[in-house]
Write a protein that holds these residues in place. Structure first.
Motif, PDB file in Angstrom:
ATOM      1  N   ASN A   1       7.027  21.535  90.174  1.00 37.40           N
ATOM      2  CA  ASN A   1       5.990  20.462  90.679  1.00 37.40           C
ATOM      3  C   ASN A   1       6.757  18.972  90.649  1.00 37.40           C
ATOM      4  N   THR A   2       7.333  18.841  89.545  1.00 38.32           N
ATOM      5  CA  THR A   2       7.710  17.410  88.966  1.00 38.32           C
ATOM      6  C   THR A   2       8.654  17.452  88.093  1.00 38.32           C
ATOM      7  N   PHE A   3       9.625  16.645  88.318  1.00 38.06           N
ATOM      8  CA  PHE A   3      10.938  16.571  87.542  1.00 38.06           C
ATOM      9  C   PHE A   3      11.653  15.109  87.856  1.00 38.06           C
ATOM     10  N   PHE A   4      12.633  14.860  87.070  1.00 40.54           N
ATOM     11  CA  PHE A   4      13.580  13.830  87.242  1.00 40.54           C
ATOM     12  C   PHE A   4      15.184  14.059  87.803  1.00 40.54           C
ATOM     13  N   ALA A   5      15.599  13.418  88.613  1.00 40.34           N
ATOM     14  CA  ALA A   5      16.703  13.690  89.224  1.00 40.34           C
ATOM     15  C   ALA A   5      17.522  12.563  88.819  1.00 40.34           C
TER      16      ALA A   5
ATOM     17  N   GLU B   1      21.275   5.928  88.798  1.00 40.20           N
ATOM     18  CA  GLU B   1      19.967   6.289  89.577  1.00 40.20           C
ATOM     19  C   GLU B   1      19.101   7.449  88.948  1.00 40.20           C
ATOM     20  N   ILE B   2      17.749   7.150  89.093  1.00 37.16           N
ATOM     21  CA  ILE B   2      16.765   8.135  88.630  1.00 37.16           C
ATOM     22  C   ILE B   2      15.781   8.306  89.791  1.00 37.16           C
ATOM     23  N   ALA B   3      15.388   9.359  90.084  1.00 36.47           N
ATOM     24  CA  ALA B   3      14.206   9.530  90.973  1.00 36.47           C
ATOM     25  C   ALA B   3      13.146  10.400  90.560  1.00 36.47           C
ATOM     26  N   LYS B   4      11.854  10.258  90.322  1.00 37.51           N
ATOM     27  CA  LYS B   4      11.100  11.056  89.951  1.00 37.51           C
ATOM     28  C   LYS B   4      10.476  11.844  91.083  1.00 37.51           C
ATOM     29  N   VAL B   5      10.728  13.123  91.266  1.00 43.08           N
ATOM     30  CA  VAL B   5      10.334  14.142  92.372  1.00 43.08           C
ATOM     31  C   VAL B   5       8.884  14.632  91.872  1.00 43.08           C
ATOM     32  N   VAL B   6       7.950  14.464  92.962  1.00 48.01           N
ATOM     33  CA  VAL B   6       6.630  15.193  92.762  1.00 48.01           C
ATOM     34  C   VAL B   6       6.272  15.848  94.183  1.00 48.01           C
TER      35      VAL B   6
ATOM     36  N   GLU C   1       8.741  15.179  97.155  1.00 45.28           N
ATOM     37  CA  GLU C   1       8.686  13.712  97.413  1.00 45.28           C
ATOM     38  C   GLU C   1       9.143  12.849  96.421  1.00 45.28           C
ATOM     39  N   ILE C   2       9.839  11.847  96.374  1.00 44.94           N
ATOM     40  CA  ILE C   2      10.460  11.052  95.616  1.00 44.94           C
ATOM     41  C   ILE C   2       9.305   9.905  95.361  1.00 44.94           C
ATOM     42  N   GLU C   3       8.719   9.953  94.158  1.00 46.66           N
ATOM     43  CA  GLU C   3       7.592   9.206  94.206  1.00 46.66           C
ATOM     44  C   GLU C   3       7.928   7.822  93.255  1.00 46.66           C
ATOM     45  N   LEU C   4       8.984   7.800  92.515  1.00 48.37           N
ATOM     46  CA  LEU C   4       9.517   6.722  91.881  1.00 48.37           C
ATOM     47  C   LEU C   4      10.998   6.752  91.765  1.00 48.37           C
ATOM     48  N   HIS C   5      11.740   5.488  91.820  1.00 49.15           N
ATOM     49  CA  HIS C   5      13.060   5.464  92.029  1.00 49.15           C
ATOM     50  C   HIS C   5      13.516   4.099  91.246  1.00 49.15           C
ATOM     51  N   HIS C   6      14.633   4.447  90.484  1.00 45.30           N
ATOM     52  CA  HIS C   6      15.218   3.575  89.406  1.00 45.30           C
ATOM     53  C   HIS C   6      16.694   3.508  90.185  1.00 45.30           C
ATOM     54  N   HIS C   7      17.207   2.331  90.126  1.00 46.98           N
ATOM     55  CA  HIS C   7      18.579   2.213  90.422  1.00 46.98           C
ATOM     56  C   HIS C   7      19.266   0.862  89.443  1.00 46.98           C
ATOM     57  N   TYR C   8      20.069   1.348  88.503  1.00 44.34           N
ATOM     58  CA  TYR C   8      20.650   0.434  87.552  1.00 44.34           C
ATOM     59  C   TYR C   8      22.250   0.133  87.958  1.00 44.34           C
ATOM     60  N   ARG C   9      22.256  -1.219  87.681  1.00 46.44           N
ATOM     61  CA  ARG C   9      23.516  -1.866  87.594  1.00 46.44           C
ATOM     62  C   ARG C   9      24.056  -2.387  86.102  1.00 46.44           C
TER      63      ARG C   9
END
Length: 91
Positions: free
Chosen positions: A36-40, A51-56, A59-67
């Motif tokens: 049900n929940t994991f991080f990609a 990039e990190i997406a928390k998938v619940v 659906e992507i619930e949280l998204h991080h993009h790093y430079r």
């Protein structure tokens, strides 16, 4: 439904509070099908998480993009999107 084709790593969770998030508990692609929940995440050719997406529930619930700075592991910028709001942190 979240499009996960661009992500190349999957994890159970993360640890700590500093950015970039430290992802823990690696999962194989076949292991996320019934979760049900994991991080990609996406890593660049230097092994840095960009990039990190928390998938619940697919659906992507949280998204991080790093430079990062070109020559090391230190962040230049983190863009975080959650609950329809985007916040940018400059380093």
């Amino acid at each position: 439904m979240a499009d996960l084709q661009k992500y190349n790593h999957f994890y159970l969770s993360y640890s700590g509070i500093k950015l970039p998030l430290k992802l823990v508990g690696p999962l194989e692609l076949s292991e996320i099908e019934n979760r049900n929940t994991f991080f990609a995440s996406i890593e660049d050719d230097q092994g840095r998480v960009t990039e990190i997406a928390k998938v619940v529930y697919n659906e992507i619930e949280l998204h991080h993009h790093y430079r990062y700075h070109d020559d090391d592991q230190s962040l230049v910028e983190a863009v975080i999107t959650a609950d329809g709001e985007t916040h940018t942190i400059q380093y």
